[in-house]
Design a protein around this motif. Structure first.
Motif, PDB file in Angstrom:
ATOM      1  N   ASN A 170     -17.081 -33.727 -16.146  1.00 26.74           N
ATOM      2  CA  ASN A 170     -17.546 -34.639 -17.187  1.00 26.74           C
ATOM      3  C   ASN A 170     -17.417 -36.094 -16.747  1.00 26.74           C
ATOM      4  O   ASN A 170     -18.336 -36.900 -16.954  1.00 26.74           O
TER       5      ASN A 170
ATOM      6  N   ASP B  83     -16.141 -37.014 -22.679  1.00 31.21           N
ATOM      7  CA  ASP B  83     -15.360 -36.042 -23.452  1.00 31.21           C
ATOM      8  C   ASP B  83     -13.915 -36.522 -23.532  1.00 31.21           C
ATOM      9  O   ASP B  83     -13.015 -35.957 -22.905  1.00 31.21           O
TER      10      ASP B  83
ATOM     11  N   LYS C 295     -20.671 -34.367 -28.013  1.00 32.33           N
ATOM     12  CA  LYS C 295     -20.916 -35.663 -27.405  1.00 32.33           C
ATOM     13  C   LYS C 295     -20.961 -36.729 -28.502  1.00 32.33           C
ATOM     14  O   LYS C 295     -21.177 -36.429 -29.682  1.00 32.33           O
TER      15      LYS C 295
ATOM     16  N   PHE D 226     -21.686 -39.143 -23.298  1.00 28.91           N
ATOM     17  CA  PHE D 226     -21.269 -37.857 -22.744  1.00 28.91           C
ATOM     18  C   PHE D 226     -19.765 -37.764 -22.516  1.00 28.91           C
ATOM     19  O   PHE D 226     -19.250 -36.691 -22.188  1.00 28.91           O
TER      20      PHE D 226
ATOM     21  N   GLN E 196     -19.057 -29.686 -24.298  1.00 29.46           N
ATOM     22  CA  GLN E 196     -19.096 -31.123 -24.031  1.00 29.46           C
ATOM     23  C   GLN E 196     -20.475 -31.726 -24.310  1.00 29.46           C
ATOM     24  O   GLN E 196     -20.584 -32.815 -24.879  1.00 29.46           O
ATOM     25  N   TYR E 197     -21.530 -31.023 -23.916  1.00 30.55           N
ATOM     26  CA  TYR E 197     -22.867 -31.625 -23.975  1.00 30.55           C
ATOM     27  C   TYR E 197     -23.728 -31.118 -25.130  1.00 30.55           C
ATOM     28  O   TYR E 197     -24.744 -31.743 -25.459  1.00 30.55           O
TER      29      TYR E 197
END
Length: 372
Positions: A318, A332, A82, A330, A77-78
């Motif tokens: 998230n 998702d 992103k 950020f 995710q990060y």
């Protein structure tokens, strides 16, 4: 009938009666057994439910898979998926491969620019001087929806053809010759034929040998590089195909956030999320030790629990991070869509397996040793 025959028949009759009484007794006992089962159905089903929960509960080994999956999803995710930072057009152009060598200097030959000219000049469908309304009606995105070379799909055909023939084709498929003025800037020189734009491009590809094929290969590479440089700009590119239907609609849709940058990011998020899920599922299923169909399904229930729980935890965290930081980069979104899909489909699969396990076992209990 003599006495021997009489006693033989009597013995057979006694044997038959004995067997009948024995069968009646077995039938009575079976009836009592089934009635007891029916009377205790609730308790039996509860017990089978508990057995299912025990057999499909996550083990210590499963917890390793669960936390591994959570870690991979959060890292993805990060670190990998992103939303990218949007650049202004000039910065994006300056970061484009070969941009520093590009300058308008078209030695105009209708539909027949040289390979060197194609390499050193910017793409012709960025021209706007002298358009006289040919590129109007694009709204906020302007020429990115009215020049079809900027379409992420159609641009691979028309944008490539425009580069290979030094032309510009609009969203309504009218074409123009692009030339260079005395100030070294591209401008609309005259009208061109869209049919000839395409036919000259095909001719280069099919009938002009290695030179023509090199021109087309260079043109499509230049088209791809240009599209890529525009994707993550502030206005990005429209969604595929909409420009050819209604340029203003394509621009309006993009202003709501439905543009190629966001679409490609969401697709990337969902693709990476699915890839991680598939990898975890594949490895976990290798640890199934039984060949029985029901045992394989029970193991798959645990697999699906691992995937659903890990997706749910990663997506929940998230959302919490986005809410706390107010940073939409950020978010998702693709992973969240995968999570919702997994929760729906995995829940249905687990419910179906649970019904098969409980009612299958209950049927076996009722049937006992008898076959119907």
């Amino acid at each position: 009938m003599n006495s021997d025959d009489f006693f033989k028949k009597k013995a057979k009759l006694d044997e038959s009666l004995g067997k009948t009484f024995e069968d009646l007794e077995k039938g009575y006992n079976e009836t009592v057994r089934v009635r007891n089962i029916v009377d205790n159905t609730r308790g039996i089903l509860d017990n089978l439910d508990n057995q299912f929960c025990q057999k499909t509960g996550l083990t210590k080994a499963d917890m390793v898979f669960l936390f591994t999956a959570i870690g991979l999803q959060i890292s993805r995710q990060y670190l990998l998926t992103k939303f990218p930072q949007r650049l202004d057009d000039q910065t994006a152009a300056n970061n484009t491969l070969g941009h520093e060598k590009e300058k308008s200097n078209r030695l105009h030959r209708y539909y027949q620019p040289s390979l060197d000219e194609i390499i050193t000049n910017p793409v012709p469908f960025d021209a706007n001087i002298g358009a006289n309304g040919a590129l109007s009606g694009g709204g906020k995105l302007g020429h990115r929806v009215t020049a079809i070379g900027h379409d992420p799909i159609l641009g691979l055909i028309f944008g490539t053809a425009n580069i290979a023939t030094s032309t510009l084709t609009t969203a309504i498929f009218k074409s123009y010759h692009i030339s260079t003025n005395e100030k070294k800037r591209d401008y609309f020189k005259s009208k061109a034929s869209t049919k000839l734009v395409l036919s000259h491009t095909l001719d280069k590809l099919i009938h002009q040998g290695i030179e023509g094929k090199t021109i087309i290969a260079t043109s499509i590479m230049k088209e791809i590089i240009h599209l890529k440089s525009d994707v993550n700009t502030k206005h990005s590119l429209p969604l595929p195909g909409i420009s050819a239907i209604n340029p203003k609609m394509a621009s309006k849709i993009a202003s709501y956030g439905f543009d190629m940058s966001n679409l490609s990011t969401v697709v990337k998020q969902s693709t990476y999320s699915i890839l991680i899920n598939s990898m975890i599922a594949m490895i976990h299923r290798m640890f199934c030790e039984s060949d029985k169909e029901i045992d394989i399904k029970l193991h798959e229930v645990r697999t699906r629990k691992i995937i659903s729980y890990s997706n749910l935890i990663a997506s929940s965290s998230n959302i919490a991070v986005v809410a706390a930081t107010q940073n939409m980069e950020f978010l998702d979104l693709g992973g969240l869509a995968v999570t919702i899909y997994r929760l729906i489909t995995d829940r249905k699969f687990i419910r179906d397996v649970k019904e098969e396990f409980i009612f299958g076992a209950y049927k076996n209990i009722v049937m006992g040793d008898y076959l119907i």
